[in-house]
Structure formats: C-alpha cells, structure tokens
Design a protein around this motif. Structure first.
Motif, PDB file in Angstrom:
ATOM      1  N   PHE A  92       0.310  -5.053   9.346  1.00  0.00           N
ATOM      2  CA  PHE A  92       1.164  -4.119   8.631  1.00  0.00           C
ATOM      3  C   PHE A  92       2.542  -3.991   9.250  1.00  0.00           C
ATOM      4  O   PHE A  92       2.718  -4.089  10.472  1.00  0.00           O
ATOM      5  N   GLY A  93       3.511  -3.736   8.383  1.00  0.00           N
ATOM      6  CA  GLY A  93       4.827  -3.345   8.824  1.00  0.00           C
ATOM      7  C   GLY A  93       4.873  -1.864   9.152  1.00  0.00           C
ATOM      8  O   GLY A  93       3.872  -1.162   8.997  1.00  0.00           O
ATOM      9  N   TYR A 101       0.845  -1.184   0.000  1.00  0.00           N
ATOM     10  CA  TYR A 101       0.000   0.000   0.000  1.00  0.00           C
ATOM     11  C   TYR A 101       0.883   1.237   0.000  1.00  0.00           C
ATOM     12  O   TYR A 101       2.013   1.212   0.489  1.00  0.00           O
ATOM     13  N   PHE A 135       3.743   0.833   2.635  1.00  0.00           N
ATOM     14  CA  PHE A 135       3.499  -0.167   3.664  1.00  0.00           C
ATOM     15  C   PHE A 135       3.267  -1.527   3.046  1.00  0.00           C
ATOM     16  O   PHE A 135       2.602  -1.672   2.023  1.00  0.00           O
TER      17      PHE A 135
END
Lengths: 111, 115
Positions: free
Chosen positions: B106-107, B35, B91
């Motif tokens: 998510f990271g 993203y 992301f």
C-alpha cells in the motif's frame, strides 16, 4: 460478501503486557494477511498465512491460522508503545485478488 | 509502503469540484487496486486495474467515480462533482504480475476533504 470479524475493536494496555487479537469468518479462506496501520499512513503488510494450523513469528508477534482456515489470531508479547496502531486482517478473493478487510483492532500501548 | 507513491497526500475540494488522485505502483508491479477508508472503519475495495484494463470495479460507486491505469503514467482515481460524503482516505496498492495477487503493498494514501 464474506465478512471478517475482528475482536476486540479497541484495546488499551500498559507497556509490557501481552495481548491477543482475533479475526474470524464463517467461511473458509485460502490465505489471510495481517496488516498494521499507523495514523496518517497506509497499511503495512506484516504476514501472510496460507496453511491450516500454520504459526508464524515476527519478533514479538505470533500469528496463527486456524486448523479449519476460518480464523486467525495475532499475539503480541511484552507490548511496547511502538506497537500502537490499527491491526487489520484481510482475505483475498481468489478470482480477482481484491482484499476484504476486517474492521480492525485499534491498539494503544501506554508507556 | 516503500515504492507505492500516491499524490497528493492531502487534497481539499469544495462541493461540486473534481478530485484526481494519482498512484504510481512499485517498480515491476502491473496490478493496481484502489481502496477507500472512512473514519474509524476498515478499508473497502473499490477497483482493480491492470495496464489499460479494468478487471474488477465491483466496489466503485455507479456515478461520479472512474479509474484508469494507462499504458504510460500513473493510475488515476477520478471523482467528479465531489460531495461531503466522499471525504475519506483513498489508498492505492500494487502487486506483482504473479499468482500472488493477494500480496499487496500500500501507498501512504490521499486524504480527501470536501468542504
């Protein structure tokens, strides 16, 4: 693309106040996620709601999924400065799993 | 965010250079999503990959952007000949190999700055 509209866009309140943020769509969705994102970090999943009328609680946070599964709300009781952040709602695509995000509500809680 | 590792956290490139962003999904996760988040905006989907396959790239710009998720190693988002408009936070998210693909973790993101 079926959009998610979040409101308000910005919210600044004093510690101890209550608040509600909203996530609305013109179409029905099978599930909805709420994320919280702090500056410089990635979104953190708070909750997933899947059933119309469902209510989930996470400490001082209460999440509700509308009966028609077109809207959702997040209510925070007695907000604290640690609640400051960007709150994002997201719906999934049933075909591929990609998430479609609202534009977010930026919350600032002042001590 | 625990488990999804992205590197580098910050990346500075000059116009025309290449940017390579890496993502290691959570252990046991075989689905990876990328993203992009522009300043003051929400996240926009770019691409969804499984091991060695691109499943959905409907959010990827047609030129200069590519992604892969090889059998071994991290997923890579590659941006060739970067321009200032590519400056954003990127992301990566992962999900387990189950029907709950909408549950994504998510990271911390890679913040790309193009000078």
């Amino acid at each position: 693309t079926q959009l998610l509209e979040q409101s308000p866009q910005f919210l600044s309140i004093q510690e101890g106040e209550n608040l509600t943020v909203y996530c609305n769509s013109s179409s029905v969705f099978s599930s909805l996620q709420w994320y919280r994102q702090e500056p410089g970090e990635g979104p953190v999943l708070l909750v997933t709601v899947v059933t119309g009328g469902e209510v989930k609680k996470l400490k001082r946070l209460t999440f509700q999924f509308g009966d028609a599964r077109k809207d959702s709300s997040l209510h925070i009781t007695a907000a604290q400065p640690g609640d400051t952040g960007l709150y994002l709602c997201a719906r999934g695509s049933s075909n591929t799993g990609k998430l479609i995000f609202g534009q977010g509500t930026t919350l600032q809680v002042k001590p | 965010n625990a488990g999804v590792m992205q590197n580098p956290r910050h990346l500075v490139r000059r116009r025309g250079q290449e940017a390579r962003l890496r993502c290691s999904p959570m252990k046991g996760h075989s689905h990876v999503y990328w993203y992009r988040q522009l300043p003051e905006e929400g996240l926009k989907f770019m691409v969804y990959l499984q091991k060695e396959n691109i499943i959905d790239e409907s959010g990827m710009p047609k030129e200069r952007f590519s992604a892969e998720f090889p059998k071994e190693g991290p997923s890579i988002l590659r941006i060739q000949q970067v321009v200032r408009g590519d400056s954003a936070a990127y992301f990566c998210a992962s999900s387990p190999p189950s029907a709950a693909k909408n549950i994504q973790y998510f990271g911390a993101g890679t913040r790309l700055s193009v000078l």
